[in-house]
Write a protein that holds these residues in place. Structure first.
Motif, mmCIF file in Angstrom:
data_model
loop_
_atom_site.group_PDB
_atom_site.id
_atom_site.type_symbol
_atom_site.label_atom_id
_atom_site.label_comp_id
_atom_site.label_asym_id
_atom_site.label_seq_id
_atom_site.Cartn_x
_atom_site.Cartn_y
_atom_site.Cartn_z
ATOM 1 N N ALA A 144 -9.657 7.152 55.966
ATOM 2 C CA ALA A 144 -10.920 6.813 55.810
ATOM 3 C C ALA A 144 -11.946 7.922 56.266
ATOM 4 N N ALA A 145 -11.439 8.313 57.451
ATOM 5 C CA ALA A 145 -12.083 9.301 58.026
ATOM 6 C C ALA A 145 -12.303 10.802 57.289
ATOM 7 N N ASP A 146 -11.076 11.012 56.353
ATOM 8 C CA ASP A 146 -10.920 12.129 55.599
ATOM 9 C C ASP A 146 -11.818 11.982 54.236
ATOM 10 N N ALA A 147 -11.838 10.715 53.897
ATOM 11 C CA ALA A 147 -12.647 10.289 52.737
ATOM 12 C C ALA A 147 -14.237 10.403 52.934
ATOM 13 N N GLN A 148 -14.535 9.844 54.133
ATOM 14 C CA GLN A 148 -15.774 9.965 54.529
ATOM 15 C C GLN A 148 -16.231 11.477 54.823
ATOM 16 N N GLN A 149 -15.792 12.144 54.928
ATOM 17 C CA GLN A 149 -16.044 13.685 55.357
ATOM 18 C C GLN A 149 -16.155 14.297 53.984
ATOM 19 N N LYS A 150 -15.227 13.956 53.197
ATOM 20 C CA LYS A 150 -15.497 14.529 51.689
ATOM 21 C C LYS A 150 -16.845 13.951 51.206
ATOM 22 N N ILE A 151 -16.845 12.659 51.373
ATOM 23 C CA ILE A 151 -18.305 12.197 50.874
ATOM 24 C C ILE A 151 -19.404 13.000 51.375
ATOM 25 N N ASP A 152 -19.608 12.946 52.633
ATOM 26 C CA ASP A 152 -20.660 13.619 53.310
ATOM 27 C C ASP A 152 -20.973 14.983 53.153
ATOM 28 N N PHE A 153 -19.871 15.666 52.729
ATOM 29 C CA PHE A 153 -19.721 17.128 52.143
ATOM 30 C C PHE A 153 -20.509 17.200 51.133
ATOM 31 N N ILE A 154 -20.071 16.424 49.890
ATOM 32 C CA ILE A 154 -20.696 16.448 48.809
ATOM 33 C C ILE A 154 -21.897 15.949 48.752
ATOM 34 N N GLN A 155 -22.240 14.974 49.421
ATOM 35 C CA GLN A 155 -23.828 14.305 49.601
ATOM 36 C C GLN A 155 -24.713 15.299 49.963
ATOM 37 N N GLN A 156 -24.228 15.952 51.186
ATOM 38 C CA GLN A 156 -25.308 17.063 51.941
ATOM 39 C C GLN A 156 -25.358 18.272 50.996
ATOM 40 N N HIS A 157 -24.320 18.687 50.035
ATOM 41 C CA HIS A 157 -24.807 19.868 49.101
ATOM 42 C C HIS A 157 -25.645 19.120 48.098
ATOM 43 N N PHE A 158 -25.586 17.978 47.508
ATOM 44 C CA PHE A 158 -26.265 17.530 46.657
ATOM 45 C C PHE A 158 -27.896 17.396 47.137
ATOM 46 N N ASP A 159 -27.880 17.103 48.341
ATOM 47 C CA ASP A 159 -29.179 16.847 48.691
ATOM 48 C C ASP A 159 -29.889 18.239 49.121
ATOM 49 N N GLN A 160 -29.121 19.114 49.373
ATOM 50 C CA GLN A 160 -29.393 20.756 49.576
ATOM 51 C C GLN A 160 -30.148 21.197 48.319
ATOM 52 N N GLN A 161 -29.437 21.006 47.333
ATOM 53 C CA GLN A 161 -29.663 21.482 46.075
ATOM 54 C C GLN A 161 -30.751 20.806 45.246
ATOM 55 N N GLN A 162 -30.964 19.517 45.417
ATOM 56 C CA GLN A 162 -31.903 18.375 44.566
ATOM 57 C C GLN A 162 -33.091 19.018 44.541
ATOM 58 N N GLN A 163 -33.691 19.728 45.234
ATOM 59 C CA GLN A 163 -35.216 20.188 44.952
ATOM 60 C C GLN A 163 -34.952 21.541 44.111
ATOM 61 N N HIS A 164 -34.220 22.290 44.241
ATOM 62 C CA HIS A 164 -33.944 23.349 43.306
ATOM 63 C C HIS A 164 -33.618 22.993 41.930
ATOM 64 N N SER A 165 -32.648 22.096 41.852
ATOM 65 C CA SER A 165 -32.143 21.256 40.465
ATOM 66 C C SER A 165 -33.184 20.897 39.891
ATOM 67 N N ARG A 166 -33.985 19.951 40.353
ATOM 68 C CA ARG A 166 -35.085 18.965 40.061
ATOM 69 C C ARG A 166 -36.310 20.356 39.152
ATOM 70 N N LEU A 167 -36.656 21.207 40.083
ATOM 71 C CA LEU A 167 -37.611 22.212 39.810
ATOM 72 C C LEU A 167 -37.215 22.937 38.671
#
Length: 224
Positions: free
Chosen positions: A18-41
């Protein structure tokens, strides 16, 4: 005693998974959050640009009566329409995935695994889209469209200089679209597959420079 030990080992294994899955989810979520402004623009900006140029050229064509202006308007509309159609049919969805992934539930192990599977699927799709944008195929297709546009314009009234200008301005816009596209997901997917998550996630700064072209004129902006 052995039964209790087995239960403890199973419990610890489930917690670790569960901890490993959560870490992977958080990693991908963080990446999407960081890139969402650039992607939208990038997605909305270039879609608006191509759509606006196509609309202007279409309106101008309806008000034009003589050649070679009719050909110029038709070529401008067609090339811009193709650009807008490409953005609609093959969009970059990083900014959409950021909010959709965050909204997915993860209260139970089943929900968590489903969320992780969807996150991995979306990361692979975004990486594939970014890879295509930078590919030689995309460069080639853009070059073919711009060369054809320039040839049609040049052939109408033997206007070689005007044809070259059409080709150059179209190529400039196409290459700027490619150059300003997000490229981080390809690296992040590789890091994810190699399990180098925390270090790589910290190296993903948001993109602030944005570019656009109107004919031969280049516009640049910086988002603070």
């Amino acid at each position: 005693m052995k039964f209790l030990t087995l239960l403890l080992m199973l419990s610890l294994g489930c917690q670790a998974n569960a901890a490993d899955a959560q870490q992977k989810i958080d990693f991908i979520q963080q990446h999407f959050d960081q890139q969402q402004q650039h992607s939208r623009l990038w997605q909305q900006g270039w879609l608006t640009f191509f759509s606006s140029v196509a609309a202007v050229q279409g309106l101008a064509y309806s008000q034009t009566e003589q050649e070679p202006r009719l050909t110029d308007r038709a070529v401008g509309f067609t090339s811009s329409f193709l650009g807008a159609a490409d953005m609609l049919l093959n969009p970059l969805r990083t900014h959409q995935y950021a909010s959709q992934l965050r909204a997915m539930p993860q209260q139970t192990p089943q929900q968590q695994q489903a969320k992780l599977a969807r996150a991995e699927q979306w990361l692979a799709q975004v990486a594939q889209r970014e890879q295509y944008e930078q590919s030689w195929i995309n460069h080639l297709l853009a070059g073919v469209v711009n060369a054809a546009a320039g040839a049609v314009v040049a052939n109408e009234g033997k206007r070689t200089a005007q044809g070259i200008a059409t080709f150059v301005s179209g190529t400039l816009a196409s290459e700027l679209k490619i150059y300003t596209a997000p490229q981080q997901s390809q690296q992040l997917l590789q890091a994810y597959q190699q399990n180098t998550l925390p270090a790589q996630a910290a190296k993903t700064p948001p993109q602030r420079w944005q570019f656009a072209a109107v004919g031969p004129v280049l516009f640049a902006s910086y988002r603070f």
